[in-house]
Design a protein around this motif. Structure first.
Motif, PDB file in Angstrom:
ATOM      1  N   VAL A 178       0.901  -1.281  -0.012  1.00  0.00           N
ATOM      2  CA  VAL A 178      -0.061   0.065   0.013  1.00  0.00           C
ATOM      3  C   VAL A 178       1.004   1.368   0.059  1.00  0.00           C
ATOM      4  CG1 VAL A 178      -1.766   1.365   1.171  1.00  0.00           C
ATOM      5  CG2 VAL A 178      -1.944  -1.420   1.231  1.00  0.00           C
ATOM      6  N   ASP A 179       2.154   1.281   0.770  1.00  0.00           N
ATOM      7  CA  ASP A 179       2.720   2.433   0.909  1.00  0.00           C
ATOM      8  C   ASP A 179       3.455   2.621  -0.654  1.00  0.00           C
ATOM      9  OD1 ASP A 179       2.320   2.571   3.397  1.00  0.00           O
ATOM     10  OD2 ASP A 179       3.961   1.675   4.123  1.00  0.00           O
ATOM     11  N   ALA A 180       3.690   1.560  -1.281  1.00  0.00           N
ATOM     12  CA  ALA A 180       4.473   1.608  -2.636  1.00  0.00           C
ATOM     13  C   ALA A 180       3.520   2.040  -3.574  1.00  0.00           C
ATOM     14  CB  ALA A 180       5.121   0.305  -3.034  1.00  0.00           C
ATOM     15  N   LEU A 181       2.282   1.656  -3.502  1.00  0.00           N
ATOM     16  CA  LEU A 181       1.116   2.299  -4.210  1.00  0.00           C
ATOM     17  C   LEU A 181       0.698   3.363  -4.132  1.00  0.00           C
ATOM     18  CD1 LEU A 181      -0.892   1.138  -6.525  1.00  0.00           C
ATOM     19  CD2 LEU A 181      -2.484   0.656  -4.507  1.00  0.00           C
ATOM     20  N   ARG A 182       0.616   4.206  -2.812  1.00  0.00           N
ATOM     21  CA  ARG A 182       0.511   5.562  -2.584  1.00  0.00           C
ATOM     22  C   ARG A 182       1.634   6.403  -3.188  1.00  0.00           C
ATOM     23  NH1 ARG A 182       2.608   8.903   1.386  1.00  0.00           N
ATOM     24  NH2 ARG A 182       1.071  10.893   2.075  1.00  0.00           N
ATOM     25  N   ALA A 183       3.004   5.851  -3.287  1.00  0.00           N
ATOM     26  CA  ALA A 183       4.093   6.786  -3.561  1.00  0.00           C
ATOM     27  C   ALA A 183       3.712   6.874  -5.249  1.00  0.00           C
ATOM     28  CB  ALA A 183       5.127   6.077  -3.391  1.00  0.00           C
ATOM     29  N   GLU A 184       3.398   5.716  -5.956  1.00  0.00           N
ATOM     30  CA  GLU A 184       3.019   5.907  -7.354  1.00  0.00           C
ATOM     31  C   GLU A 184       1.799   6.636  -7.642  1.00  0.00           C
ATOM     32  OE1 GLU A 184       3.406   2.522  -9.865  1.00  0.00           O
ATOM     33  OE2 GLU A 184       4.971   1.527  -8.886  1.00  0.00           O
ATOM     34  N   VAL A 185       0.745   6.796  -7.033  1.00  0.00           N
ATOM     35  CA  VAL A 185      -0.338   7.634  -7.143  1.00  0.00           C
ATOM     36  C   VAL A 185      -0.035   9.055  -7.044  1.00  0.00           C
ATOM     37  CG1 VAL A 185      -2.632   8.186  -6.074  1.00  0.00           C
ATOM     38  CG2 VAL A 185      -2.068   5.731  -6.795  1.00  0.00           C
ATOM     39  N   LEU A 186       0.712   9.128  -6.092  1.00  0.00           N
ATOM     40  CA  LEU A 186       1.025  10.702  -5.838  1.00  0.00           C
ATOM     41  C   LEU A 186       2.109  11.194  -6.667  1.00  0.00           C
ATOM     42  CD1 LEU A 186       1.431  10.973  -1.734  1.00  0.00           C
ATOM     43  CD2 LEU A 186      -0.533  11.574  -3.428  1.00  0.00           C
ATOM     44  N   ALA A 187       2.447  10.522  -7.688  1.00  0.00           N
ATOM     45  CA  ALA A 187       3.440  10.707  -8.681  1.00  0.00           C
ATOM     46  C   ALA A 187       2.442  11.414  -9.937  1.00  0.00           C
ATOM     47  CB  ALA A 187       4.362   9.915  -9.379  1.00  0.00           C
ATOM     48  N   TYR A 188       1.129  11.319  -9.838  1.00  0.00           N
ATOM     49  CA  TYR A 188       0.506  11.772 -11.243  1.00  0.00           C
ATOM     50  C   TYR A 188      -0.083  13.242 -10.767  1.00  0.00           C
ATOM     51  CZ  TYR A 188       0.463   7.200 -13.236  1.00  0.00           C
ATOM     52  OH  TYR A 188       0.979   6.015 -13.884  1.00  0.00           O
ATOM     53  N   PRO A 189      -0.366  14.006 -11.857  1.00  0.00           N
ATOM     54  CA  PRO A 189      -0.757  15.323 -11.576  1.00  0.00           C
ATOM     55  C   PRO A 189      -2.016  15.664 -11.383  1.00  0.00           C
ATOM     56  CG  PRO A 189      -0.509  14.864 -14.063  1.00  0.00           C
ATOM     57  CD  PRO A 189      -0.081  13.665 -13.316  1.00  0.00           C
ATOM     58  N   VAL A 190      -2.909  14.487 -11.523  1.00  0.00           N
ATOM     59  CA  VAL A 190      -4.390  14.739 -11.427  1.00  0.00           C
ATOM     60  C   VAL A 190      -4.878  13.820 -10.492  1.00  0.00           C
ATOM     61  CG1 VAL A 190      -6.778  14.855 -12.289  1.00  0.00           C
ATOM     62  CG2 VAL A 190      -4.742  15.864 -13.727  1.00  0.00           C
ATOM     63  N   LEU A 191      -5.782  14.150  -9.291  1.00  0.00           N
ATOM     64  CA  LEU A 191      -6.040  13.129  -8.361  1.00  0.00           C
ATOM     65  C   LEU A 191      -7.510  13.240  -7.948  1.00  0.00           C
ATOM     66  CD1 LEU A 191      -3.042  12.823  -5.499  1.00  0.00           C
ATOM     67  CD2 LEU A 191      -3.648  11.321  -7.455  1.00  0.00           C
ATOM     68  N   HIS A 192      -8.259  12.328  -7.686  1.00  0.00           N
ATOM     69  CA  HIS A 192      -9.596  12.402  -7.247  1.00  0.00           C
ATOM     70  C   HIS A 192      -9.672  12.285  -5.687  1.00  0.00           C
ATOM     71  CE1 HIS A 192     -11.972  12.218 -11.020  1.00  0.00           C
ATOM     72  NE2 HIS A 192     -10.740  11.309 -11.496  1.00  0.00           N
ATOM     73  N   ALA A 193     -10.553  12.922  -4.702  1.00  0.00           N
ATOM     74  CA  ALA A 193     -10.614  12.749  -3.616  1.00  0.00           C
ATOM     75  C   ALA A 193     -12.125  12.709  -3.083  1.00  0.00           C
ATOM     76  CB  ALA A 193      -9.931  13.625  -2.891  1.00  0.00           C
ATOM     77  N   ASP A 194     -12.268  11.898  -2.058  1.00  0.00           N
ATOM     78  CA  ASP A 194     -13.656  11.644  -1.367  1.00  0.00           C
ATOM     79  C   ASP A 194     -13.588  11.132  -0.183  1.00  0.00           C
ATOM     80  OD1 ASP A 194     -16.410  12.430  -1.371  1.00  0.00           O
ATOM     81  OD2 ASP A 194     -16.990  10.860  -2.631  1.00  0.00           O
ATOM     82  N   GLU A 195     -14.677  11.053   0.577  1.00  0.00           N
ATOM     83  CA  GLU A 195     -14.558  10.800   1.919  1.00  0.00           C
ATOM     84  C   GLU A 195     -15.915  10.166   2.194  1.00  0.00           C
ATOM     85  OE1 GLU A 195     -16.324  14.537   2.323  1.00  0.00           O
ATOM     86  OE2 GLU A 195     -14.125  13.905   1.615  1.00  0.00           O
ATOM     87  N   THR A 196     -15.984   8.964   3.235  1.00  0.00           N
ATOM     88  CA  THR A 196     -17.448   8.618   3.564  1.00  0.00           C
ATOM     89  C   THR A 196     -17.142   8.210   5.056  1.00  0.00           C
ATOM     90  OG1 THR A 196     -19.134   6.676   3.138  1.00  0.00           O
ATOM     91  CG2 THR A 196     -16.929   6.120   3.070  1.00  0.00           C
ATOM     92  N   PRO A 197     -18.245   8.327   5.974  1.00  0.00           N
ATOM     93  CA  PRO A 197     -18.288   7.978   7.391  1.00  0.00           C
ATOM     94  C   PRO A 197     -18.256   6.619   7.590  1.00  0.00           C
ATOM     95  CG  PRO A 197     -20.380   8.939   6.655  1.00  0.00           C
ATOM     96  CD  PRO A 197     -19.490   9.122   5.520  1.00  0.00           C
ATOM     97  N   VAL A 198     -17.567   6.125   8.783  1.00  0.00           N
ATOM     98  CA  VAL A 198     -17.467   4.746   8.984  1.00  0.00           C
ATOM     99  C   VAL A 198     -17.511   4.941  10.609  1.00  0.00           C
ATOM    100  CG1 VAL A 198     -16.255   2.650   8.944  1.00  0.00           C
ATOM    101  CG2 VAL A 198     -16.390   3.880   6.933  1.00  0.00           C
ATOM    102  N   ALA A 199     -18.488   3.923  11.397  1.00  0.00           N
ATOM    103  CA  ALA A 199     -18.316   4.183  12.902  1.00  0.00           C
ATOM    104  C   ALA A 199     -17.276   3.445  13.027  1.00  0.00           C
ATOM    105  CB  ALA A 199     -19.505   3.429  13.258  1.00  0.00           C
ATOM    106  N   MET A 200     -16.637   4.131  14.250  1.00  0.00           N
ATOM    107  CA  MET A 200     -15.324   3.410  15.198  1.00  0.00           C
ATOM    108  C   MET A 200     -15.603   3.297  16.589  1.00  0.00           C
ATOM    109  SD  MET A 200     -11.374   4.550  14.843  1.00  0.00           S
ATOM    110  CE  MET A 200     -11.697   5.946  16.040  1.00  0.00           C
ATOM    111  N   LEU A 201     -15.338   2.050  17.163  1.00  0.00           N
ATOM    112  CA  LEU A 201     -15.486   1.997  18.569  1.00  0.00           C
ATOM    113  C   LEU A 201     -14.473   3.123  19.295  1.00  0.00           C
ATOM    114  CD1 LEU A 201     -16.872   0.191  20.559  1.00  0.00           C
ATOM    115  CD2 LEU A 201     -14.908  -1.206  20.571  1.00  0.00           C
ATOM    116  N   LYS A 202     -15.186   3.781  20.269  1.00  0.00           N
ATOM    117  CA  LYS A 202     -14.360   4.689  20.970  1.00  0.00           C
ATOM    118  C   LYS A 202     -13.844   3.880  22.093  1.00  0.00           C
ATOM    119  CE  LYS A 202     -14.825   9.374  22.923  1.00  0.00           C
ATOM    120  NZ  LYS A 202     -15.728  10.694  22.917  1.00  0.00           N
TER     121      LYS A 202
END
Length: 501
Positions: free
Chosen positions: A225-249
């Motif tokens: 995943v770290d290697a894939l993240r480095a390759e993705v961040l090498a591109y000039p155009v990115l999409h971003a979005d977010e969605t809620p997920v419940a997490m135990l406190k």
């Protein structure tokens, strides 16, 4: 009312006019408030009960046809069914079963091949009918036997080394681990359901053990995943979005809202991948941390958490689908004529994009300048003129204001052929998470959420590249223990080839 009318007798004409203006303004304000609440109520009802499709003027598929076909199939020999059947659409053709599926022959022969006249009959052919069968999962045990060889003369012992596994000295094979991961994160089967399914197969693996296996795999897969993240961040155009997920406190026994952020290269880039980043909140600091040092064009919605990124030199690209959605919701809930006019213009813009599928960035830019820009200019003029005619706070005014305030970002795609028209590419990668939410219930901790995000990253990226996620994970988990860390990029979904070592 009589008292109020009597109290008006002593007012002058000027005072009456002023009072009329005040009452008219109050009526308009209250009517706008009523319209707003009516629209919100209709929108909430639609979100809860209606179909979620945003198709505006398309032929809708009817489930009734399938229901009628099922009823006819259950009683196909009746005269009524035969009469109605002629009016139904053509039945789907049966496809040949794939030749690669294993075959098990079941022979059917007469009890006797001696004719009634006493002659021995001769076989002159056969008829073959193939039936598709399925057996639930079956456990098997691999017995790894390492022979010991000794030399009497030099007293030397030779034995093959223990093969490396993702879970050292663990019981599960890479195939079983891959099945558990795909079932949980692609097929949305929680571990307690898998425990029951395994029990029916003959061996109920405790869910606590399954959880340990999932956690260990998440740790081992993190370098990919770290290697894939480095390759993705090498591109000039990115999409971003977010969605809620419940997490135990921790310590409270309650859940709070965490968020799973998704980042993907631009829809027109030559790589297919998505990175999930599990964070404990929706704060913009998480996006800044993930994109630290990156410069380019970010396709996103109007969420304030992204605004600080624009101050760091990142170019904001708006999502035209979000702007269109405001008008679609208004039309779906109130059949607004104004919203319909806007949707027709949006439809023309998207029609241009459909015609440009597969085009180069240069050709896309030229066509957008020639065809899309005039439509956008006309849409902008219509919005400005219509906004002057509608009341503040009304649903149509809010839909128009959303677009006008972000017009530069929304139309940036028209001046750059590399940019997508909307953020739907990454929103489609969020949908599996939304489906799984009803099955996961919650993430047990921040670390558990981060491990889940790592596994989902590889599964969804494998699917984007046309791979079977089970085959991909099984091969990767088999190769990973002995694979050189300097060549971990070879195992990334967009580079992985089945059968290669």
């Amino acid at each position: 009312m009589v008292v109020q009318l009597q109290s008006l007798d002593g007012l002058s004409a000027a005072q009456l006019r002023e009072l009329t203006v005040q009452l008219s303004a109050e009526v308009k304000h209250k009517q706008a408030l009523i319209d707003k609440l009516t629209h919100e109520n209709a929108l909430l009802k639609r979100m809860k009960f209606a179909a979620q499709s945003e198709r505006f003027d398309a032929e809708q598929f009817s489930l009734l046809d399938d229901a009628v076909a099922e009823d006819l199939a259950s009683d196909a020999d009746t005269p009524v069914a035969q009469a109605i059947g002629h009016g139904l659409r053509a039945q789907p053709k049966r496809h040949l079963l794939p030749p690669q599926l294993p075959r098990r022959e079941v022979l059917h022969e007469p009890e006797s091949t001696v004719c009634q006249c006493g002659c021995q009959m001769k076989r002159i052919g056969e008829d073959i009918a193939e039936k598709l069968d399925y057996a639930p999962g079956v456990f098997t045990v691999e017995r790894h036997i390492r022979g010991k060889w000794a030399c009497r003369k030099c007293e030397r012992l030779v034995q093959a080394p223990v093969a490396a596994h993702v879970i050292d000295k663990g019981v599960p094979t890479a195939g079983l681990l891959a099945h558990i991961l795909v079932a949980k994160f692609a097929d949305h089967l929680p571990l307690y359901r898998q425990e029951a399914i395994f029990g029916r197969a003959g061996y109920a693996v405790p869910r606590s053990t399954l959880a340990q296996w999932v956690g260990a795999c998440g740790v081992q897969l993190q370098p990919l995943v770290d290697a894939l993240r480095a390759e993705v961040l090498a591109y000039p155009v990115l999409h971003a979005d977010e969605t809620p997920v419940a997490m135990l406190k921790p310590g409270a026994g309650k859940t709070h809202r965490a968020y799973l952020w998704a980042y993907a290269p631009g829809a027109f880039e030559d790589i297919r991948a998505v990175i999930y980043d599990f964070c404990e909140s929706r704060a913009g600091a998480h996006a800044r941390a993930f994109l630290q040092g990156w410069q380019g064009s970010l396709v996103c919605d109007d969420f304030s958490g992204y605004k600080a990124l624009m101050a760091q030199g990142i170019t904001e690209v708006g999502c035209l689908a979000h702007a269109r959605r405001k008008f679609f919701d208004l039309h779906a809930t109130s059949k607004s004529v104004a919203a319909q006019s806007a949707l027709l213009q949006f439809g023309k813009i998207y029609e241009v994009e459909r015609d440009l599928q597969g085009s180069s960035a240069e050709e896309r830019l030229a066509q957008r300048q020639a065809r899309s820009s005039p439509i956008l200019d006309a849409l902008h003029c219509w919005m400005v003129q219509t906004r002057q005619k509608v009341a503040d706070g009304s649903a149509i005014s809010r839909a128009i204001d959303y677009s006008l305030k972000r017009w530069e970002a929304l139309t940036r795609f028209a001046s750059d052929g590399r940019l997508p028209i909307d953020n739907n590419h990454v929103e489609n990668q969020i949908r599996p998470v939304a489906i799984g939410r009803s099955n996961w219930l919650f993430a047990g901790s921040l670390r558990a959420g981060q491990r889940a995000a790592a596994i989902m990253t590889l599964i969804q990226s494998a699917k984007l590249n046309g791979h079977d996620p089970f085959a991909y994970l099984k091969d990767v988990l088999e190769r990973l223990p002995m694979h050189p860390a300097s060549r971990v990029e070879d195992l990334l979904p967009h580079r992985w080839q089945p059968g290669l070592r």
